[in-house]
Design an enzyme around this catalytic site. Sequence first.
Site, PDB file in Angstrom:
ATOM      1  N   HIS A  32     -69.887   4.603  74.664  1.00 61.08           N
ATOM      2  CA  HIS A  32     -71.289   4.613  74.515  1.00 61.08           C
ATOM      3  C   HIS A  32     -71.903   5.652  75.244  1.00 61.08           C
ATOM      4  CE1 HIS A  32     -75.136   2.204  74.178  1.00 61.08           C
ATOM      5  NE2 HIS A  32     -75.280   2.684  75.552  1.00 61.08           N
ATOM      6  N   ASP A  34     -74.935   7.611  76.673  1.00 58.73           N
ATOM      7  CA  ASP A  34     -76.254   7.153  77.294  1.00 58.73           C
ATOM      8  C   ASP A  34     -77.160   8.658  77.532  1.00 58.73           C
ATOM      9  OD1 ASP A  34     -75.335   4.372  79.223  1.00 58.73           O
ATOM     10  OD2 ASP A  34     -76.690   4.397  77.375  1.00 58.73           O
ATOM     11  N   ASP A 179     -76.963  -4.381  75.681  1.00 54.74           N
ATOM     12  CA  ASP A 179     -76.669  -3.256  76.800  1.00 54.74           C
ATOM     13  C   ASP A 179     -77.342  -3.387  78.055  1.00 54.74           C
ATOM     14  OD1 ASP A 179     -77.372   0.496  76.286  1.00 54.74           O
ATOM     15  OD2 ASP A 179     -75.999  -0.818  77.586  1.00 54.74           O
ATOM     16  N   GLY A 181     -75.970  -4.200  82.232  1.00 49.66           N
ATOM     17  CA  GLY A 181     -75.550  -5.592  83.129  1.00 49.66           C
ATOM     18  C   GLY A 181     -74.890  -6.562  82.900  1.00 49.66           C
TER      19      GLY A 181
END
Length: 219
Positions: A32, A34, A179, A181
């Site tokens: 992933h 970011d 997405d 936490g």
Amino acid sequence: MVEVSTSVLTVEKENIMQTIYDLEVGKTDYFHIDVMDGKFVKAFTSNIMEEYCGYMKSVSTLPLDVHLMVKDVKKYIDIYLNYEPNIITFHIEAVKSEEEAIELINYIKSNNCKVGIAINPATDIKKVYNLLDKVHMILVMTVVSGEGGQALIEETLTKISDLKKYIEEKDLDIDIEADGGIKLNNVEKVKSAGANIIVSGTGIVKQNDFGSVIAAMKD
Ligand code: DX5
Ligand code: ZN
């Protein structure tokens, strides 16, 4: 079966190669990525994320799950298409109209890439309902976009279940990615809310044994 997309946002540069290797061995389904432009969100991460994409493309065949947290969506689509990602996701809050969103969706698809729409905690889930039949995935933010290591916002779980119910009513076949936490101690409620792709950053990369955390999240 739930899939896991590991965010490398908080991985230090000196650890990235080892982390890529260990995540591959640990069986993450996606990396992933970011991407932050310093305008849509405070942080700027695109240079280091481009570098990480370059390393991933050179040593791994795992698919890239690119999450654009940017204002100029088209500019960053063009940058990240160079890394042949599996999917590019942009924020509904970054476009001025549904028409603009549809243009960007079609542009990403025309470049042989899957497309997702991301939605921040404060945005009503209904804002993406008219786009569901045009995208492959909805990325429901369970923290406010902008940094890793935050605590999951419980209220976002009802958005996931509302979305899941609507998708089932409309008999649509699209992924719900959650997405922010997400850790071993809360992943079950995220999955039972209806997410079938789980993003986790610090919940995985700050642990010792990636494989056992990833397997437990998929379980
Ligand atoms: C936040 C990013 C998330 C975040 C996930 O803006 O979109 O992907 O990096 O990291 P954790 O799992 O540590 O919240
Ligand atoms: Zn993300």
